[in-house]
Design a protein around this motif. Structure first.
Motif, PDB file in Angstrom:
ATOM      1  N   ILE A 171      -5.394  10.741 -13.738  1.00 56.72           N
ATOM      2  CA  ILE A 171      -4.308   9.763 -13.720  1.00 56.72           C
ATOM      3  C   ILE A 171      -4.158   9.154 -12.327  1.00 56.72           C
ATOM      4  CG2 ILE A 171      -1.825   9.447 -14.030  1.00 56.72           C
ATOM      5  CD1 ILE A 171      -1.949  11.783 -16.048  1.00 56.72           C
ATOM      6  N   ILE A 172      -4.163  10.009 -11.310  1.00 56.52           N
ATOM      7  CA  ILE A 172      -3.971   9.558  -9.939  1.00 56.52           C
ATOM      8  C   ILE A 172      -5.112   8.652  -9.487  1.00 56.52           C
ATOM      9  CG2 ILE A 172      -3.955  10.373  -7.536  1.00 56.52           C
ATOM     10  CD1 ILE A 172      -2.315  12.790  -8.594  1.00 56.52           C
ATOM     11  N   ALA A 173      -6.354   9.019  -9.835  1.00 57.30           N
ATOM     12  CA  ALA A 173      -7.512   8.229  -9.415  1.00 57.30           C
ATOM     13  C   ALA A 173      -7.509   6.849 -10.068  1.00 57.30           C
ATOM     14  CB  ALA A 173      -8.801   8.969  -9.763  1.00 57.30           C
ATOM     15  N   ILE A 174      -7.126   6.769 -11.321  1.00 55.75           N
ATOM     16  CA  ILE A 174      -7.084   5.471 -12.006  1.00 55.75           C
ATOM     17  C   ILE A 174      -6.082   4.542 -11.321  1.00 55.75           C
ATOM     18  CG2 ILE A 174      -6.384   4.319 -14.150  1.00 55.75           C
ATOM     19  CD1 ILE A 174      -7.625   6.674 -15.661  1.00 55.75           C
ATOM     20  N   ILE A 175      -4.910   5.073 -10.999  1.00 56.83           N
ATOM     21  CA  ILE A 175      -3.892   4.259 -10.325  1.00 56.83           C
ATOM     22  C   ILE A 175      -4.363   3.833  -8.941  1.00 56.83           C
ATOM     23  CG2 ILE A 175      -1.537   4.231  -9.424  1.00 56.83           C
ATOM     24  CD1 ILE A 175      -0.795   6.272 -11.590  1.00 56.83           C
ATOM     25  N   ALA A 176      -4.875   4.792  -8.171  1.00 64.03           N
ATOM     26  CA  ALA A 176      -5.245   4.532  -6.774  1.00 64.03           C
ATOM     27  C   ALA A 176      -6.451   3.615  -6.671  1.00 64.03           C
ATOM     28  CB  ALA A 176      -5.516   5.847  -6.053  1.00 64.03           C
ATOM     29  N   TYR A 177      -7.510   3.918  -7.391  1.00 59.78           N
ATOM     30  CA  TYR A 177      -8.726   3.110  -7.297  1.00 59.78           C
ATOM     31  C   TYR A 177      -8.504   1.690  -7.809  1.00 59.78           C
ATOM     32  CZ  TYR A 177     -11.225   7.520  -6.476  1.00 59.78           C
ATOM     33  OH  TYR A 177     -11.661   8.714  -5.969  1.00 59.78           O
ATOM     34  N   GLY A 178      -7.819   1.575  -8.945  1.00 64.15           N
ATOM     35  CA  GLY A 178      -7.563   0.243  -9.494  1.00 64.15           C
ATOM     36  C   GLY A 178      -6.687  -0.598  -8.585  1.00 64.15           C
ATOM     37  N   SER A 179      -5.656   0.006  -8.027  1.00 62.63           N
ATOM     38  CA  SER A 179      -4.755  -0.718  -7.136  1.00 62.63           C
ATOM     39  C   SER A 179      -5.453  -1.138  -5.853  1.00 62.63           C
ATOM     40  CB  SER A 179      -3.540   0.158  -6.797  1.00 62.63           C
ATOM     41  OG  SER A 179      -2.821   0.504  -7.960  1.00 62.63           O
ATOM     42  N   SER A 180      -6.310  -0.260  -5.325  1.00 65.66           N
ATOM     43  CA  SER A 180      -7.041  -0.584  -4.106  1.00 65.66           C
ATOM     44  C   SER A 180      -7.930  -1.803  -4.308  1.00 65.66           C
ATOM     45  CB  SER A 180      -7.894   0.614  -3.676  1.00 65.66           C
ATOM     46  OG  SER A 180      -8.649   0.306  -2.524  1.00 65.66           O
ATOM     47  N   GLY A 181      -8.723  -1.802  -5.360  1.00 66.36           N
ATOM     48  CA  GLY A 181      -9.592  -2.940  -5.628  1.00 66.36           C
ATOM     49  C   GLY A 181      -8.811  -4.220  -5.847  1.00 66.36           C
ATOM     50  N   PHE A 182      -7.704  -4.119  -6.571  1.00 66.69           N
ATOM     51  CA  PHE A 182      -6.886  -5.304  -6.859  1.00 66.69           C
ATOM     52  C   PHE A 182      -6.319  -5.919  -5.588  1.00 66.69           C
ATOM     53  CE2 PHE A 182      -2.726  -7.191  -7.780  1.00 66.69           C
ATOM     54  CZ  PHE A 182      -3.094  -8.168  -8.709  1.00 66.69           C
ATOM     55  N   ILE A 206      -7.123  -5.443   4.187  1.00 66.36           N
ATOM     56  CA  ILE A 206      -7.856  -4.408   4.924  1.00 66.36           C
ATOM     57  C   ILE A 206      -7.307  -3.020   4.613  1.00 66.36           C
ATOM     58  CG2 ILE A 206      -8.390  -3.501   7.220  1.00 66.36           C
ATOM     59  CD1 ILE A 206      -8.448  -6.390   8.220  1.00 66.36           C
ATOM     60  N   THR A 207      -5.988  -2.876   4.693  1.00 67.55           N
ATOM     61  CA  THR A 207      -5.381  -1.552   4.536  1.00 67.55           C
ATOM     62  C   THR A 207      -5.375  -1.073   3.088  1.00 67.55           C
ATOM     63  OG1 THR A 207      -3.181  -2.592   4.432  1.00 67.55           O
ATOM     64  CG2 THR A 207      -3.925  -1.798   6.575  1.00 67.55           C
ATOM     65  N   ALA A 208      -5.667  -1.958   2.136  1.00 72.14           N
ATOM     66  CA  ALA A 208      -5.726  -1.537   0.726  1.00 72.14           C
ATOM     67  C   ALA A 208      -6.789  -0.475   0.496  1.00 72.14           C
ATOM     68  CB  ALA A 208      -5.979  -2.746  -0.170  1.00 72.14           C
ATOM     69  N   ALA A 209      -7.808  -0.434   1.358  1.00 70.96           N
ATOM     70  CA  ALA A 209      -8.867   0.571   1.221  1.00 70.96           C
ATOM     71  C   ALA A 209      -8.341   1.993   1.382  1.00 70.96           C
ATOM     72  CB  ALA A 209      -9.974   0.296   2.243  1.00 70.96           C
ATOM     73  N   ILE A 210      -7.180   2.144   2.019  1.00 74.75           N
ATOM     74  CA  ILE A 210      -6.584   3.469   2.209  1.00 74.75           C
ATOM     75  C   ILE A 210      -6.355   4.153   0.863  1.00 74.75           C
ATOM     76  CG2 ILE A 210      -4.461   4.639   2.942  1.00 74.75           C
ATOM     77  CD1 ILE A 210      -4.286   2.603   5.240  1.00 74.75           C
ATOM     78  N   LEU A 211      -6.026   3.389  -0.162  1.00 74.58           N
ATOM     79  CA  LEU A 211      -5.707   3.967  -1.470  1.00 74.58           C
ATOM     80  C   LEU A 211      -6.895   4.690  -2.092  1.00 74.58           C
ATOM     81  CD1 LEU A 211      -3.557   1.054  -2.929  1.00 74.58           C
ATOM     82  CD2 LEU A 211      -2.744   3.251  -2.059  1.00 74.58           C
ATOM     83  N   LEU A 212      -8.115   4.362  -1.666  1.00 73.37           N
ATOM     84  CA  LEU A 212      -9.295   5.041  -2.197  1.00 73.37           C
ATOM     85  C   LEU A 212      -9.316   6.521  -1.827  1.00 73.37           C
ATOM     86  CD1 LEU A 212     -12.026   2.347  -1.384  1.00 73.37           C
ATOM     87  CD2 LEU A 212     -10.987   2.815  -3.618  1.00 73.37           C
ATOM     88  N   VAL A 265       0.837  -1.191   0.000  1.00 70.18           N
ATOM     89  CA  VAL A 265       0.000   0.000   0.000  1.00 70.18           C
ATOM     90  C   VAL A 265       0.879   1.251   0.000  1.00 70.18           C
ATOM     91  CG1 VAL A 265      -1.703   1.314   1.323  1.00 70.18           C
ATOM     92  CG2 VAL A 265      -1.913  -1.159   1.145  1.00 70.18           C
ATOM     93  N   GLY A 266       1.939   1.216   0.815  1.00 75.46           N
ATOM     94  CA  GLY A 266       2.837   2.361   0.898  1.00 75.46           C
ATOM     95  C   GLY A 266       3.571   2.641  -0.397  1.00 75.46           C
ATOM     96  N   SER A 267       3.900   1.603  -1.143  1.00 79.92           N
ATOM     97  CA  SER A 267       4.608   1.798  -2.409  1.00 79.92           C
ATOM     98  C   SER A 267       3.715   2.472  -3.440  1.00 79.92           C
ATOM     99  CB  SER A 267       5.097   0.450  -2.937  1.00 79.92           C
ATOM    100  OG  SER A 267       6.070  -0.101  -2.079  1.00 79.92           O
ATOM    101  N   VAL A 317     -13.426   2.305 -11.524  1.00 78.80           N
ATOM    102  CA  VAL A 317     -12.102   1.676 -11.638  1.00 78.80           C
ATOM    103  C   VAL A 317     -11.846   0.741 -10.454  1.00 78.80           C
ATOM    104  CG1 VAL A 317      -9.620   2.103 -11.779  1.00 78.80           C
ATOM    105  CG2 VAL A 317     -11.216   3.623 -12.965  1.00 78.80           C
ATOM    106  N   ALA A 318     -12.359   1.066  -9.260  1.00 79.79           N
ATOM    107  CA  ALA A 318     -12.125   0.234  -8.072  1.00 79.79           C
ATOM    108  C   ALA A 318     -12.731  -1.163  -8.213  1.00 79.79           C
ATOM    109  CB  ALA A 318     -12.654   0.932  -6.821  1.00 79.79           C
ATOM    110  N   PRO A 319     -14.021  -1.310  -8.553  1.00 80.66           N
ATOM    111  CA  PRO A 319     -14.551  -2.665  -8.752  1.00 80.66           C
ATOM    112  C   PRO A 319     -13.906  -3.388  -9.920  1.00 80.66           C
ATOM    113  CG  PRO A 319     -16.210  -0.996  -9.280  1.00 80.66           C
ATOM    114  CD  PRO A 319     -15.095  -0.300  -8.581  1.00 80.66           C
ATOM    115  N   ALA A 320     -13.453  -2.643 -10.928  1.00 82.90           N
ATOM    116  CA  ALA A 320     -12.738  -3.283 -12.033  1.00 82.90           C
ATOM    117  C   ALA A 320     -11.430  -3.887 -11.541  1.00 82.90           C
ATOM    118  CB  ALA A 320     -12.475  -2.267 -13.145  1.00 82.90           C
ATOM    119  N   GLY A 321     -10.716  -3.152 -10.680  1.00 75.41           N
ATOM    120  CA  GLY A 321      -9.482  -3.676 -10.096  1.00 75.41           C
ATOM    121  C   GLY A 321      -9.747  -4.878  -9.210  1.00 75.41           C
ATOM    122  N   TYR A 322     -10.869  -4.841  -8.483  1.00 74.29           N
ATOM    123  CA  TYR A 322     -11.238  -5.971  -7.632  1.00 74.29           C
ATOM    124  C   TYR A 322     -11.501  -7.213  -8.480  1.00 74.29           C
ATOM    125  CZ  TYR A 322     -13.456  -8.478  -3.755  1.00 74.29           C
ATOM    126  OH  TYR A 322     -13.751  -9.389  -2.778  1.00 74.29           O
ATOM    127  N   ALA A 323     -12.178  -7.032  -9.601  1.00 78.48           N
ATOM    128  CA  ALA A 323     -12.465  -8.157 -10.494  1.00 78.48           C
ATOM    129  C   ALA A 323     -11.186  -8.771 -11.033  1.00 78.48           C
ATOM    130  CB  ALA A 323     -13.360  -7.692 -11.639  1.00 78.48           C
TER     131      ALA A 323
END
Length: 475
Positions: A330-341, A367-373, A290-292, A456-462
């Motif tokens: 750009i930032i939202a795509i990276i953050a939301y996708g990574s969080s869901g993944f 659990i902490t992946a939600a921070i990226l949202l 998450v930190g990276s 993007v978040a549910p797409a990353g989760y999928a």
């Protein structure tokens, strides 16, 4: 001087020519932003690969509790650094005279004195921790009771002195969005740190491997900053006017940095008093991912968006809101996708990369992946800095700090470690209403653009679910 002359010339020209020059300037800024962004992403990616490879290697050579000790020692140093932050980078990047030698050299002297002060304070703090631990103030299960912690902090604090002598050419490069050479220096410093850890691990398997690696990396960065970068060579030059300007601009940065440290490192500081070093070490491993991702986004915001926003404001050209949402997308795509993944694949990822001793880090990561949202909302603080309103950042961070201090221990009391993790995550969401209100006030909020990227978040989760299924089938 060049900008002033250019503006004067543009005023004397016909309207069409002036418009043409403004368009050319915007293209130049856009090109520099894109180039700086690519360098920032490439550099962070390479740095991450080095850190990731180093982490995988060291976790096989060292015990988890060593990462817990190093985490607290590093957190202490980061805390002291931020507690003495007077905003030198923000000053050089934003101020109209930030590229003059008198201002740069004065900033360099302040940086050196600050480094020496940090070393002295860290040594005093390490002695205080040792005395308190000897008198039984800390629980024997906590990280603070470890006899290895005080000497690790004392030795690691030498990195503050070393970093203080780094050249202000690094700040000049940030001001001009010239990040190519800066990125090369960061990568080279990471390699030096990794090689030093590998060599020392041949004869020692203690926490000192991590300490020496950090010191060597900082030393390499300081030396290369003088030799590798173009710009004004530093010398001992004190300018009272520049010092007053630094203090004027830096007082709010100082407050925001203190609060920023407490919220960014408060999770580990709080957990260190609640759990043992092994559990904290597992949390550190989970936090790496998450930190990276948070780090690469923060680097884009600090190294690219803030200088770009400052130039837009400084030169009074372009639309700040349009520039804001160009970065936000750009930032939202990276953050939301990574969080869901990571919410879906986090447990499997830890199981794939680490041995069974680190298995518990998997659910911590999910659990902490939600921070990226919450990360895209922090972009607004860069615009506030560019607008000369650093006090807004202090207000935002204060809300998050209060939530962290309240809900993390409360969650641990009722639901154990899981409750503490949920409390930490909630603290990141607590400041969003305040940021939205400030964005509305400064006409930097568009609900349609905000909501358009949530998918993007549910797409990353999928994607994470598919990766988990695929990994299970391979096994």
């Amino acid at each position: 001087m060049h900008l002033a002359a250019q503006s004067a010339n543009e005023d004397d020209r016909p309207k069409v020519t002036s418009t043409h020059m403004n368009v050319a300037d915007q293209v130049s800024l856009r090109q520099r932003v894109i180039r700086a962004g690519l360098w920032s992403l490439a550099g962070f990616g390479l740095n991450y690969l080095i850190r990731f490879g180093s982490n995988l290697l060291m976790t096989r050579l060292l015990m988890p509790e060593m990462f817990g000790l190093m985490s607290i020692a590093t957190t202490v140093m980061i805390g002291l650094t931020m507690f003495s932050d007077v905003g030198l980078k923000q000053f050089i990047v934003q101020h109209s005279r930030g590229n003059e030698s008198a201002y740069l050299n004065t900033a360099w002297i302040v940086q050196i004195l600050r480094g020496v002060l940090l070393w002295f304070l860290a040594v005093c703090l390490s002695l205080m921790i040792a005395v308190l631990a000897r008198n039984g103030v800390f629980s024997q299960q906590s990280v603070y009771a470890s006899p290895s912690l005080p000497p690790v902090i004392a030795v690691l604090s030498l990195s503050a002195v070393v970093s203080g002598f780094a050249s202000t050419k690094l700040l000049e490069a940030s001001r001009g969005l010239s990040l190519g050479s800066v990125t090369q220096i960061e990568i080279a410093a990471q390699f030096v740190g990794l090689i030093s850890m590998i060599l020392l691990s041949l004869v020692d398997r203690s926490v000192w491997v991590l300490v020496v690696g950090s010191l060597c990396s900082n030393l390499a960065r300081a030396i290369l900053s003088h030799l590798w970068l173009p710009g004004i060579a530093n010398r001992w030059e004190w300018n009272s006017s520049a010092a007053r300007e630094i203090v004027r601009v830096g007082k709010w940065i100082f407050v925001a940095s203190i609060l920023g440290f407490l919220v960014n490192s408060g999770d580990q500081l709080l957990l260190a008093g609640l759990v043992d070093s092994t559990t904290l070490g597992l949390y550190v491993v989970a936090s790496l991912y998450v930190g990276s991702i948070d780090g690469v986004i923060s680097k884009l915001m600090g190294d690219v968006s803030f200088p770009a926003f400052s130039e837009v404001v400084r030169e009074r050209r372009g639309d700040l809101r349009r520039s804001y949402y160009q970065f936000h997308r750009i930032i939202a795509i990276i953050a939301y996708g990574s969080s869901g993944f990571l919410m879906a694949f986090g447990h499997s990822l830890i199981g794939l990369l680490y041995d069974p001793r680190y298995a518990a880090a998997g659910y911590m990561l999910q659990i902490t992946a939600a921070i990226l949202l919450t990360v895209p909302f922090r972009l607004a603080t860069q615009t506030f800095l560019a607008l000369g309103r650093p006090e807004i950042q202090s207000h935002v961070v204060s809300i998050r700090l209060a939530s962290l201090v309240l809900f993390a221990p409360l969650g641990f009391h009722f639901y154990g470690l899981t409750g503490a993790l949920v409390g930490i995550v909630f603290s990141h969401f607590s400041y969003i209403p305040l940021i939205v209100s400030y964005n509305l006030k400064h006409q930097l909020f568009d609900i349609r653009r905000e909501l358009a990227l949530v998918i993007v978040a549910p797409a990353g989760y999928a994607v994470g679910i598919l990766c988990t299924i695929g990994l299970t089938n391979l096994r």
